[in-house]
Design an enzyme around this catalytic site. Sequence first.
Site, mmCIF file in Angstrom:
data_model
loop_
_atom_site.group_PDB
_atom_site.id
_atom_site.type_symbol
_atom_site.label_atom_id
_atom_site.label_comp_id
_atom_site.label_asym_id
_atom_site.label_seq_id
_atom_site.Cartn_x
_atom_site.Cartn_y
_atom_site.Cartn_z
ATOM 1 N N SER A 155 0.803 -1.228 -0.124
ATOM 2 C CA SER A 155 0.049 0.042 0.072
ATOM 3 C C SER A 155 0.667 1.262 -0.100
ATOM 4 O O SER A 155 1.803 1.211 -0.962
ATOM 5 C CB SER A 155 -0.777 -0.206 1.332
ATOM 6 O OG SER A 155 -2.018 1.000 1.232
ATOM 7 N N ARG A 231 -11.534 6.120 10.421
ATOM 8 C CA ARG A 231 -11.228 4.562 10.532
ATOM 9 C C ARG A 231 -11.941 3.640 9.806
ATOM 10 O O ARG A 231 -11.893 2.532 8.960
ATOM 11 C CB ARG A 231 -10.600 4.178 11.800
ATOM 12 C CG ARG A 231 -10.252 2.575 11.805
ATOM 13 C CD ARG A 231 -8.847 2.392 10.985
ATOM 14 N NE ARG A 231 -8.348 1.095 10.890
ATOM 15 C CZ ARG A 231 -7.327 0.686 10.276
ATOM 16 N NH1 ARG A 231 -6.871 1.544 9.230
ATOM 17 N NH2 ARG A 231 -6.927 -0.632 10.084
ATOM 18 N N ASP A 326 -8.778 -6.353 -4.674
ATOM 19 C CA ASP A 326 -8.228 -5.181 -4.058
ATOM 20 C C ASP A 326 -9.029 -4.231 -5.037
ATOM 21 O O ASP A 326 -8.481 -3.676 -6.039
ATOM 22 C CB ASP A 326 -6.869 -4.945 -4.174
ATOM 23 C CG ASP A 326 -6.429 -3.684 -3.225
ATOM 24 O OD1 ASP A 326 -7.334 -2.750 -2.857
ATOM 25 O OD2 ASP A 326 -5.218 -3.557 -3.197
ATOM 26 N N HIS A 359 -7.912 -5.276 -0.065
ATOM 27 C CA HIS A 359 -6.608 -4.512 -0.136
ATOM 28 C C HIS A 359 -5.553 -5.053 1.250
ATOM 29 O O HIS A 359 -4.663 -5.203 0.987
ATOM 30 C CB HIS A 359 -6.994 -3.243 0.151
ATOM 31 C CG HIS A 359 -5.696 -2.167 0.344
ATOM 32 N ND1 HIS A 359 -4.698 -2.192 -0.717
ATOM 33 C CD2 HIS A 359 -5.115 -1.611 1.238
ATOM 34 C CE1 HIS A 359 -3.835 -1.358 -0.178
ATOM 35 N NE2 HIS A 359 -4.004 -0.832 0.841
ATOM 36 N N ASP A 360 -6.479 -5.559 2.365
ATOM 37 C CA ASP A 360 -5.649 -6.078 3.413
ATOM 38 C C ASP A 360 -5.233 -7.411 3.000
ATOM 39 O O ASP A 360 -4.296 -7.959 3.934
ATOM 40 C CB ASP A 360 -6.738 -6.133 4.433
ATOM 41 C CG ASP A 360 -6.976 -4.863 5.409
ATOM 42 O OD1 ASP A 360 -5.875 -3.924 4.904
ATOM 43 O OD2 ASP A 360 -7.551 -4.811 6.156
#
Lengths: 382, 205
Positions: A155, A231, A326, A359-360
């Site tokens: 990232s 968040r 992602d 994405h994680d």
Amino acid sequence: MKSSSVGQVTPKKAYFDAPIALKSGAALPEFSLAYETYGELNAAKSNAVLVCHALSGNHHVAGFYDPANKKETLGWWDNLVGPGKPLDTRRFFVVGVNNLGGCHGSTGPRSKNPATNRPYGADFPLVTVEDWVAAQARLADSLGIDTWAAVIGGSLGGMQALQWTLAFPDRVRHALVIASTPRLSAQNIAFNEVARQAILSDPDFHGGHYYAYTDDQGEEAIPRNGLKLARMVGHITYLSDSQLAEKFGRRLRHGKHRFHYDVEFEIESYLRHQGDKFACIFDANTYLLTTKALDYFDPAFEYDGNLRLALARARANFFVASFTTDWRFSPENSRELVYALLHNGLNVSYAEIDCPAGHDSFLLDDPCYHAALTAYLEGISL
Amino acid sequence: MSTPHSRMDGRFDFLHIARWIRENERVLDLGCGDGALLSLLKREKNARGYGVDLDAKNVAACIRNGVNVLQFNLERGLSGFEDNSFDHVIMSLSLQTVRHTVPILKEMLRVGHEAVVSFPNFGFAPHRAAIAAGRMPVSRHLPYQWFNSPNVRFFTIADFEALCAEENIVILECLSFADGAFITDDPNLNAEVALYRLGRPDLTA
């Protein structure tokens, strides 16, 4: 071979008394960087690997702080770094660093501004990926590392790995750019802006100087709700739709509809919990400036948007990886980077990993992902 | 697309492909498998090579073999690759697995100055005999049953040459093999595998 942990680790701090000029035109008169190291630097100093962190990460990459609380104090990329792991600390000397402007030990908005003797707060200058890399280079100097065997990051960390190859082409032999992009899309900037507005509009933000205030319980005021919201919106974008569907679906907290604004669906509970947890461990000013660093990063900007020209300086060998699910840093962005590297005749391998976790995924240990990483890292000569 | 055949079977054609590659060339190998050909070309010809393969196991194998590999889906075409960015674009024993046959051939000749293509010859006598006996051929180079084959295009040497003529693709060289030996007598009947070096009319004048 069975892998193991690097064990208990202790963070270190490097202090730099020479000023650092920042891309924005501002400067910091002095700064400190918190860092950790794993493994041993070899005599030729040819086995050093820098791990760059993403938005919410820091220098605590591997191992644990508290043997009684291993899980809670585990490094954020512990599944990657350790003896027998893809980034094998029996072979490599691995360095994790908290970036400038961070909130876990490096000089940042909460640090004391020597000019005022009060926390910088909103006066902390905006820092960029370029500034981070320049600061990391100072750390490399102080550790006696002339050339990194590799710089690796996911990232925002991948942006730093890429920036290393442009700012210091001769100081990095391999760049591993994972779940990253050479520039954010408008959609990405939009998500960051929502996150920033959540923080900026929190009444406890106090223009960024909240460290000087206390709340009605007499505790230090922090824009907790804003940071929590920031968040929450970010977290949604790091996961995939199918993963959320699988994990939560439409599952209800109470088994029936209660027609209220408290937690009704499990996903709401999960997001609130993630947001609350994050608001306790992260600084809102750091979150703000880090999202700006993400937005500004664009090596092609000075080349009329031509990434191929922008990368002409690079000399490193590249490993680029993306994840099919992602949508925040989509494979398309990584492919654009790959084609620009090809244009410049650089060595590059590209893995597009079929992993459901969005994405994680870059933080997980998907077998195909780790197999490719392991193969690449093993091939790096020392 | 991944390489459907074990590259051990294809290895004899690698040596012939290597003879067509000059020193220091830039080579793109589509469906590169474990990277054995690129590894050979790097060693023997100092070629700067890149492989393309969709299979994750092949990607890891290429990296282990020290070969640049790109996990791209060839059915999406080669549009990201620049014109004339390679000396040779190679597709070894994989053309029959690609659905968009003409586009991929054209793209190979856009991206590369020349293309190298090898494929199993469906016109090979034992294959014809199998069909005549009422069954689809299964052989060393066509090791699959009809229901599990990755092959989507079934063609002979004669079919391929007819297509090249129609599409203005220049056949610069052709080699045919059975059992690893050259076949010169009626390759369409006697060859298991054919290997072509292809060019563009504008570059071969």
